[in-house]
Structures are given as C-alpha cells and as structure tokens.
Design a protein around this motif. Structure first.
Motif, PDB file in Angstrom:
ATOM      1  N   TYR A  64       0.852  -1.183   0.000  1.00  0.00           N
ATOM      2  CA  TYR A  64       0.000   0.000   0.000  1.00  0.00           C
ATOM      3  C   TYR A  64       0.887   1.231   0.000  1.00  0.00           C
ATOM      4  CZ  TYR A  64      -3.049   3.670   1.613  1.00  0.00           C
ATOM      5  OH  TYR A  64      -3.721   4.847   1.713  1.00  0.00           O
ATOM      6  N   PHE A  65       0.509   2.241  -0.726  1.00  0.00           N
ATOM      7  CA  PHE A  65       1.233   3.504  -0.704  1.00  0.00           C
ATOM      8  C   PHE A  65       0.254   4.650  -0.911  1.00  0.00           C
ATOM      9  CE2 PHE A  65       0.896   2.429  -5.109  1.00  0.00           C
ATOM     10  CZ  PHE A  65       0.833   3.623  -5.788  1.00  0.00           C
ATOM     11  N   SER A  66       0.700   5.851  -0.610  1.00  0.00           N
ATOM     12  CA  SER A  66      -0.100   7.055  -0.824  1.00  0.00           C
ATOM     13  C   SER A  66       0.486   7.838  -1.980  1.00  0.00           C
ATOM     14  CB  SER A  66      -0.100   7.934   0.435  1.00  0.00           C
ATOM     15  OG  SER A  66      -0.675   7.257   1.517  1.00  0.00           O
ATOM     16  N   TYR A  67      -0.375   8.390  -2.800  1.00  0.00           N
ATOM     17  CA  TYR A  67       0.060   9.164  -3.956  1.00  0.00           C
ATOM     18  C   TYR A  67       0.660  10.508  -3.547  1.00  0.00           C
ATOM     19  CZ  TYR A  67      -2.885   5.953  -6.644  1.00  0.00           C
ATOM     20  OH  TYR A  67      -3.445   4.839  -7.219  1.00  0.00           O
ATOM     21  N   THR A  68       1.483  11.057  -4.429  1.00  0.00           N
ATOM     22  CA  THR A  68       2.004  12.407  -4.257  1.00  0.00           C
ATOM     23  C   THR A  68       0.838  13.371  -4.060  1.00  0.00           C
ATOM     24  OG1 THR A  68       3.924  11.948  -5.648  1.00  0.00           O
ATOM     25  CG2 THR A  68       3.293  14.256  -5.427  1.00  0.00           C
ATOM     26  N   SER A  93      -1.256  13.508  -1.624  1.00  0.00           N
ATOM     27  CA  SER A  93      -2.391  13.001  -0.842  1.00  0.00           C
ATOM     28  C   SER A  93      -1.934  12.635   0.570  1.00  0.00           C
ATOM     29  CB  SER A  93      -3.021  11.786  -1.518  1.00  0.00           C
ATOM     30  OG  SER A  93      -2.154  10.672  -1.467  1.00  0.00           O
ATOM     31  N   TRP A  94      -2.848  12.661   1.502  1.00  0.00           N
ATOM     32  CA  TRP A  94      -2.604  12.261   2.883  1.00  0.00           C
ATOM     33  C   TRP A  94      -1.364  12.929   3.483  1.00  0.00           C
ATOM     34  CZ3 TRP A  94      -6.448   9.920   5.278  1.00  0.00           C
ATOM     35  CH2 TRP A  94      -7.376   9.252   4.503  1.00  0.00           C
ATOM     36  N   ASN A 148       1.279  14.072   1.909  1.00  0.00           N
ATOM     37  CA  ASN A 148       2.501  13.979   1.106  1.00  0.00           C
ATOM     38  C   ASN A 148       2.699  15.266   0.321  1.00  0.00           C
ATOM     39  OD1 ASN A 148       3.072  11.275   1.825  1.00  0.00           O
ATOM     40  ND2 ASN A 148       1.613  10.551   0.305  1.00  0.00           N
ATOM     41  N   PHE A 151      -1.458  16.473  -6.163  1.00  0.00           N
ATOM     42  CA  PHE A 151      -2.236  15.268  -6.413  1.00  0.00           C
ATOM     43  C   PHE A 151      -2.996  15.433  -7.718  1.00  0.00           C
ATOM     44  CE2 PHE A 151      -6.239  12.888  -5.937  1.00  0.00           C
ATOM     45  CZ  PHE A 151      -5.710  11.622  -5.839  1.00  0.00           C
ATOM     46  N   SER A 202      -0.080  10.486 -10.142  1.00  0.00           N
ATOM     47  CA  SER A 202      -0.464   9.194  -9.566  1.00  0.00           C
ATOM     48  C   SER A 202       0.025   8.037 -10.432  1.00  0.00           C
ATOM     49  CB  SER A 202      -1.978   9.125  -9.384  1.00  0.00           C
ATOM     50  OG  SER A 202      -2.409  10.120  -8.483  1.00  0.00           O
ATOM     51  N   ASP A 262       3.740   7.837  -9.840  1.00  0.00           N
ATOM     52  CA  ASP A 262       4.013   7.194  -8.552  1.00  0.00           C
ATOM     53  C   ASP A 262       3.918   5.677  -8.667  1.00  0.00           C
ATOM     54  OD1 ASP A 262       4.287   9.678  -7.347  1.00  0.00           O
ATOM     55  OD2 ASP A 262       2.276   9.667  -6.470  1.00  0.00           O
ATOM     56  N   GLY A 271      -8.196   5.092  -8.243  1.00  0.00           N
ATOM     57  CA  GLY A 271      -7.133   4.091  -8.173  1.00  0.00           C
ATOM     58  C   GLY A 271      -7.287   3.007  -9.230  1.00  0.00           C
TER      59      GLY A 271
END
Length: 66
Positions: free
Chosen positions: A2-6, A8-9, A11, A15, A20, A23, A53
């Motif tokens: 699992y990872f978070s996109y540039t 987002s959350w 980071n 976004f 994405s 990434d 996603g």
C-alpha cells in the motif's frame, strides 16, 4: 503493498492523475529492482484500485512494457 500518492494524505506535491500514474510506475520499478532481495515474482504482480485508483491501475498497466 500500500502507498499514498504524491499530494495526498499529507505527502508533498500535487495530487493529480499524471502524478499518480508516475508514482505507480516508480513503485513497480522499485519492486523490480528489489525483487531478488524480497523474493518477489514479477511475473505475478497485479494492480488494483478503487475509484480513481482503478483508473491509475489500468492506465499504468497499459503504459508498462513488462
């Protein structure tokens, strides 16, 4: 994995769909580079996602050579 996109959350960065996809490509390249160390079978990798996603998974898969 699992990872978070540039962007987002919390980071850094922006976004958006292009970032994405980038990434996800970086993630796949890192998996490939470290596949021996982590015993990853690169012939059995799949991408999935929900909502945007799913679009990112589809577009990244179509963009990848391997």
């Amino acid at each position: 994995m699992y990872f978070s996109y540039t962007g987002s959350w919390g980071n850094k960065g922006v976004f958006n769909l292009k970032n994405s996809i980038n990434d996800t490509e970086v993630l796949l390249n890192n998996l490939k580079l470290n596949s021996d160390s982590y015993n990853i079978d690169m012939e059995n990798i799949f991408l999935c996602g929900f909502s945007m996603g799913a679009d990112v998974a589809f577009l990244t898969t179509n963009k990848c050579e391997d």
